[in-house]
Write an enzyme that holds these catalytic residues in place. Structure first.
Site, PDB file in Angstrom:
ATOM      1  N   GLY A 202       0.770  -1.135  -0.042  1.00 33.66           N
ATOM      2  CA  GLY A 202       0.036  -0.055  -0.045  1.00 33.66           C
ATOM      3  C   GLY A 202       0.659   1.260   0.095  1.00 33.66           C
TER       4      GLY A 202
ATOM      5  N   GLY B 294       0.776   5.203   1.693  1.00 32.04           N
ATOM      6  CA  GLY B 294      -0.262   6.128   2.128  1.00 32.04           C
ATOM      7  C   GLY B 294       0.501   7.448   1.847  1.00 32.04           C
TER       8      GLY B 294
ATOM      9  N   GLY C 251       4.018   7.597   3.441  1.00 31.17           N
ATOM     10  CA  GLY C 251       4.943   6.721   3.145  1.00 31.17           C
ATOM     11  C   GLY C 251       4.258   5.454   2.302  1.00 31.17           C
ATOM     12  CB  THR C 252       5.804   2.925   0.304  1.00 33.40           C
ATOM     13  OG1 THR C 252       5.871   4.045  -0.555  1.00 33.40           O
ATOM     14  CG2 THR C 252       5.447   1.664  -0.598  1.00 33.40           C
ATOM     15  CB  VAL C 253       2.395  -0.092   3.883  1.00 33.32           C
ATOM     16  CG1 VAL C 253       2.059  -1.005   4.909  1.00 33.32           C
ATOM     17  CG2 VAL C 253       1.935   1.368   4.153  1.00 33.32           C
TER      18      VAL C 253
ATOM     19  CE  LYS D 147       2.647   5.228   6.124  1.00 37.18           C
ATOM     20  NZ  LYS D 147       1.413   5.884   6.515  1.00 37.18           N
TER      21      LYS D 147
ATOM     22  CG  ASP E  16      -6.224  11.600   5.268  1.00 33.10           C
ATOM     23  OD1 ASP E  16      -7.230  11.560   4.602  1.00 33.10           O
ATOM     24  OD2 ASP E  16      -5.342  10.799   4.792  1.00 33.10           O
TER      25      ASP E  16
END
Ligand SMILES: *[C@@H]1O[C@H](CO)[C@@H](O)[C@H](O)[C@H]1NC(C)=O
Ligand SMILES: *[C@@H]1O[C@H](CO)[C@@H](O)[C@H](O)[C@H]1NC(C)=O
Ligand SMILES: *[C@@H]1O[C@H](CO)[C@@H](O)[C@H](O)[C@H]1NC(C)=O
Ligand SMILES: *[C@@H]1O[C@H](CO)[C@@H](O)[C@H](O)[C@H]1NC(C)=O
Ligand SMILES: *[C@@H]1O[C@H](CO)[C@@H](O)[C@H](O)[C@H]1NC(C)=O
Ligand SMILES: *[C@@H]1O[C@H](CO)[C@@H](O)[C@H](O)[C@H]1NC(C)=O
Ligand SMILES: *[C@@H]1O[C@H](CO)[C@@H](O)[C@H](O)[C@H]1NC(C)=O
Length: 800
Positions: A522, A524, A527-529, A543, A635
């Protein structure tokens, strides 16, 4: 190096008959007169515990030869250190191993006797034994049978043993906290203070079975194994977060009353915490003394504060607590003169007069008023069950403040001073506890010169007594949330949360876990997961935050706070990594993906949707109202709500959340726009003050999406007036249906997601829809708070 180790090992094994002792180690050569285990893991010898004060100890051999900060695992004479001159540890011909102070008085001995040749041997597991000098010789004494504050792997903790904490971070003498098996066969933590004593773990109000313990196994034995699993005969187990790996390990009762397991790689200096017994350390008894409350601030650590109307007895000694600044008279006028100050979320454990069930607040108050010695009462009302609890208190001990605690304390104070009491007094940390936990040096002078035996003896004797006294006066001080200096995952003085299993990971460890960051699951905002597999076979989400937009301090501060959060419907954080410009978070892995995916694949029936709406509301209510810090998410959207294998929601991504203080609503740090199109509250667009109501708004949109199956961002429409914001389109559409109910028929049926068919509970659906519409009111003050939302939804929840 190796040969010198062996030399030390065997140096002391020989039996010489020319003296009354077979061998002795002298305090005057602490660097040389040591015993080292064959592989050099442990060292035994004289360890400096203060100026001119030594204890005979076993410690993990230091890589850097700095004899002042080793990790001590055992001490012979922690409460009676010996003089730095002429003190010796000697193995007598009678078979007794004795420690003498300045050549005269015995301060410690093994009380063994034997006529056979003996040797003292230190094993690589940290066990010092006195045994007969032949193969498989009889063992007369083992240090493993007399633990101090630490258990090592494979060391059995049994019926008559105790682990006793040290006084403070750097004072090794016996403190007030003990780990032992109690009379019910339960492994327990006991606060054994000068005035009061009580068991604080397992939670004293629980029955053994409620604490998942069994009192029926009377073997009373517990042990930590080399792989990191601690098992006790009463059923308690603690699996360390790094279970299964080969590490150096120890289990220590720390000076703050908690038992923690520590581990480190062989050859490393720094210990990390891999587990702890008590999960809510601020509830540990005896921290603050009477009439004082322990407050757990994730940023500044634990603090002791006097309750309103009381003042501290001794600023240097927290355990003395606080005394009242007033005197309550006890006559028929008392009632008129008394004022009760409410302290919400404050609990004082124990010292109740009585327990009164189902008393009203008034009845409880009057009961307290009738008792001359009643200093306060605790009152708790569980509304939905219609039960109330009333505990009038004789004494205020073991106080703590925690948002989780639902009751309040009502403090009895004289009325005339009323104006001076303020609920905020307890939050106002004017009494900040310093970290000076008593680094006083032990002072003892050695008198050089003539060998005037008896005079010297007297002097030594006197100074000895002095030392013992000084030692006794050391106090644990304020128990900061601080680890022993050589064990801390402590960067730049920042104190990190010690949640169970929460730890720092190395970058290479995470790189390996994610196979070089190959499995992306994923992306976000922050950052990236990636999916990862830790060395203990736990699947995690890792993450990786976008680089270097945050300083180390800031990152640690935020990690610290996130690590402290603990709610069933918030994603759990297992640790973090801070290496150069890399910033990573290690999070619980959740099976079923996000709410967005689940909605689009139609995986959620009505019951699941309702429970997800409720769970999400609970987590937000927790963030807004129950944390000591006020946390906004900012968010909330279906992509940030994950679904676990039981279809419970877990909110993720606090990357955008910013911590605010409750009273600081117009915080200028919110000038940047946050959030995601479609879910953003009007305040963002119109640059109005940001409050928790922005999350309420986004939550309302998410719920409407769950009801209708329509994403707000797919409702783009250009009207005559220009572009209508996406979410408003969805909201307007629903409101329109409700307004025209008389024409179009039941509005609920008109808006419900067609994918649900007729399989929904109309009452629940209506409740949820009405609540959601309230949440998306344009005027923020009209929107309910998240806890009001929870209350409204809970009343229609079906037990599943
Ligand atoms: C050691 O002491 C015990 C008890 O004090 C005694 O029974 C035993 O005989 C002693 N052994 C030797 C070898 O002196
Ligand atoms: C009691 O505990 C010990 C140690 O954990 C275990 O070996 C033993 O089987 C237990 N006994 C019973 C009756 O459960
Ligand atoms: C309080 O009042 C009651 C009756 O109203 C009386 O019996 C009692 O003596 C009074 N006590 C004091 C301390 O004045
Ligand atoms: C208190 O009230 C609740 C609800 O009315 C009831 O279930 C409970 O039994 C009562 N408890 C006692 C001790 O009277
Ligand atoms: C604490 O209280 C004092 C006076 O009661 C006040 O002057 C001070 O501003 C308060 N501090 C905080 C941080 O609220
Ligand atoms: C601090 O207070 C405790 C409890 O009253 C007492 O045992 C201890 O000796 C005190 N320490 C000092 C340094 O006064
Ligand atoms: C002990 O001190 C040395 C030098 O001051 C330091 O390098 C080392 O990390 C310390 N060890 C521990 C376990 O704190």
């Amino acid at each position: 190096m190796a040969s010198s180790l062996n030399f030390f090992t065997f140096l002391i094994l020989f039996f010489h008959f020319q003296h009354s002792s077979s061998f002795s180690l002298s305090v005057e050569k602490p660097e040389q007169d040591i015993i080292m285990s064959p592989k050099g893991t442990f060292t035994a010898g004289f360890y400096s515990v203060g100026e001119n004060a030594y204890s005979f100890a076993i410690w993990f051999t230091q890589i850097h030869k700095n004899l002042n900060n080793a990790t001590v695992v055992w001490m012979a004479n922690r409460d009676q250190p010996v003089n730095g001159k002429r003190s010796t540890l000697s193995l007598l011909k009678t078979g007794n191993l004795v420690l003498t102070d300045a050549g005269h008085s015995n301060v410690w001995s093994t009380n063994t006797n034997s006529s056979k040749p003996l040797e003292l041997f230190l094993y690589d597991i940290g066990n010092l034994v006195l045994r007969e000098r032949k193969t498989n010789g009889f063992i007369l004494w083992r240090s493993f049978d007399f633990p101090t504050d630490t258990l090592l792997p494979d060391q059995s903790f049994t019926r008559y043993m105790k682990l006793v904490s040290s006084k403070s971070d750097n004072v090794y003498s016996s403190g007030f906290y003990k780990l032992l098996f109690n009379n019910d066969n339960l492994l327990s933590l006991l606060y054994d203070g000068p005035q009061v004593s009580s068991i604080y773990w397992p939670d004293p109000w629980l029955h053994s079975w409620e604490a998942r313990r069994s009192s029926y196994n009377n073997s009373r034995v517990a042990k930590l194994d080399v792989l990191g699993n601690f098992i006790s005969s009463d059923g308690f187990t603690l699996k360390t977060s790094d279970y299964g790996t080969s590490l150096q390990r120890r289990l220590t009762i720390d000076f703050d009353g908690n038992v923690r397991s520590y581990s480190r790689k062989h050859g490393q200096e720094k210990w990390s915490i891999s587990g702890q017994f008590h999960q809510q350390p601020f509830k540990i008894h005896g921290i603050c003394g009477p009439n004082s409350v322990c407050i757990n601030n994730p940023r500044t650590g634990r603090k002791c504060l006097c309750v309103p109307g009381y003042s501290r007895i001794d600023n240097q000694n927290w355990s003395q607590g606080c005394k009242p600044n007033f005197q309550l008279s006890c006559n028929n006028k008392t009632k008129l003169e008394t004022y009760f100050q409410r302290l919400p979320h404050v609990e004082f454990y124990g010292y109740d007069y009585q327990f009164k069930a189902n008393y009203t607040y008034k009845q409880c108050k009057h009961f307290c008023l009738r008792m001359c010695q009643c200093v306060a009462f605790q009152y708790r009302l569980v509304r939905d069950q219609g039960i109330s609890y009333c505990y009038p208190k004789r004494q205020l001990q073991n106080g703590f403040s925690s948002p989780e605690f639902r009751g309040s304390i009502f403090l009895r104070l004289p009325k005339r001073k009323h104006a001076f009491y303020n609920e905020n007094d307890i939050q106002n940390g004017s009494l900040v506890c310093s970290r000076n936990t008593g680094v006083q040096q032990l002072k003892r002078s050695y008198i050089k010169g003539k060998k005037n035996g008896s005079l010297n003896f007297l002097l030594w004797f006197a100074t000895c007594l002095g030392v013992i006294e000084v030692l006794c006066f050391f106090i644990a001080g304020c128990f900061l949330f601080k680890n022993r200096k050589h064990s801390a995952t402590n960067k730049q003085g920042y104190i990190l949360a010690i949640a169970p299993g929460f730890r720092e990971f190395s970058y290479s460890e995470l790189k390996q876990a994610t196979k070089g960051f190959s499995q992306e699951i994923g992306k976000g905002a922050g950052g990236t997961v990636y999916k990862g597999l830790l060395s203990d076979n736990r699947v995690v989400a890792i993450k990786r935050l976008h680089e270097a937009n945050q300083g180390e301090r800031e990152f640690l501060a935020e990690v610290n706070i996130i690590g402290m959060l603990n709610h069933m419907n918030l994603i759990g954080m297992l640790g973090y990594c801070l290496a150069g410009k890399h910033r990573l978070l290690v999070l619980e892995f959740v099976e079923k993906g996000s709410l967005a995916e689940n909605l689009s694949s139609n995986a959620l029936d009505w019951g699941k949707r309702y429970n997800i709406a409720l769970g999400t509301a609970k987590a937000l209510a927790y963030l807004h109202e129950e944390c000591l810090e006020w946390i906004l998410h900012c968010d909330i959207k279906p992509q940030n709500i994950l679904i676990d294998s039981d279809y419970r929601p877990k909110i993720v991504d606090f990357g955008l959340s910013k911590l605010l203080h409750r009273n600081n609503l117009n915080n200028s740090s919110f000038s940047r726009m946050r959030g995601t199109r479609g879910y953003m509250a009007p305040e963002w667009i119109f640059n109005l003050p940001i409050t928790s109501k922005v999350d309420v708004y986004s939550y309302g949109i998410v719920v409407l999406e769950m009801i209708t199956g329509k994403s707000p961002t797919t409702c783009i429409e250009i009207t005559d007036d220009g572009i209508v914001s996406h979410n408003e389109r969805l909201v307007t559409w629903i409101k329109e249906k409700r307004r025209k109910e008389s024409e179009v028929g039941c509005w609920i049926e008109q808006i419900v997601d067609p994918a649900l068919g007729l399989n929904y509970d109309i009452v629940q659906l209506k409740t949820l829809a009405v609540v959601a519409l309230d949440c998306v009111e344009k005027e923020k003050d009209v929107r309910p708070t998240m806890s009001q939302v929870v209350e409204r939804l809970q009343s229609h929840q079906h037990d599943s």
